[in-house]
Enzyme design. Structure first.
Site, short mmCIF file in Angstrom:
data_model
loop_
_atom_site.label_atom_id
_atom_site.label_comp_id
_atom_site.label_asym_id
_atom_site.label_seq_id
_atom_site.Cartn_x
_atom_site.Cartn_y
_atom_site.Cartn_z
N LYS A 169 -2.22 -0.78 -10.76
CA LYS A 169 -3.56 -0.19 -10.84
C LYS A 169 -4.41 -0.74 -11.98
O LYS A 169 -5.60 -1.02 -11.79
CB LYS A 169 -3.47 1.33 -10.94
CG LYS A 169 -2.92 1.95 -9.67
CD LYS A 169 -2.80 3.44 -9.78
CE LYS A 169 -2.18 3.96 -8.50
NZ LYS A 169 -2.65 5.28 -8.15
N SER A 223 6.62 3.98 1.32
CA SER A 223 5.28 4.53 1.53
C SER A 223 5.09 5.02 2.97
O SER A 223 5.44 4.35 3.93
CB SER A 223 4.22 3.47 1.22
OG SER A 223 2.93 3.99 1.50
N ALA A 279 -2.89 6.39 -12.34
CA ALA A 279 -3.10 7.68 -11.66
C ALA A 279 -3.20 8.81 -12.68
O ALA A 279 -4.06 9.69 -12.56
CB ALA A 279 -1.99 7.95 -10.66
N GLY A 299 0.22 6.10 -16.53
CA GLY A 299 -0.35 4.98 -15.80
C GLY A 299 -1.74 5.29 -15.28
O GLY A 299 -2.40 6.25 -15.70
#
Length: 147
Positions: free
Chosen positions: A71, A19, A133, A131
């Protein structure tokens, strides 16, 4: 006089070692003289609940960005959800000071495309993924009247 405690934020998920969020946010904190730090924390679905209930409080984390595969699980652990997160059952941002979860992936993608001069209105779009997102992106694409 009491010294203010540094604000700590993180991205959580697995994997997160790649990231760029810590580099970006720490740069912005420094640039705008914000007493904060942003870190990456690798978590699996089986340890997110304990992390949010115990470890995050001990670290005094103020908020986290949530990435895959957490998430949907993070949405179930939130005390409150914004209306879109409630509908989609997914979050990508947790405000740990209030326990509120938000989903901004779809809005962020469309704003980013618009900022770069891409108008996808009336265009055919394919979203690869299923998913959290992807749910947010599909919702916003549908609202934008994209084919």
């Amino acid at each position: 006089m009491k010294k203010l405690q540094k604000k700590i934020f993180a991205v959580i998920g697995n994997p997160v070692s790649h990231s760029k969020s810590p580099d970006i946010y720490n740069y912005l904190f420094k640039k705008y003289n914000i007493d904060g730090t942003y870190i990456a924390i690798e978590l699996n679905e089986e340890n997110i609940e304990q992390f949010l209930k115990e470890f995050a409080k001990g670290m005094n984390l103020k908020g986290v960005n949530v990435t895959m595969p957490l998430k949907e699980k993070a949405a179930t652990l939130s005390r409150r959800l914004d209306s879109l997160s409630e509908l989609l059952k997914t979050v990508n941002t947790l405000d740990l000071t209030t326990g509120t979860g938000y989903t901004t992936d779809g809005k962020g993608l469309l704003l980013s495309l618009n900022y770069r001069g891409f108008d996808i209105t009336g265009k055919n779009v394919v979203v690869i993924g299923a998913g959290g997102a992807a749910k947010s992106i599909c919702y916003e694409i549908a609202r934008a009247k994209v084919n």
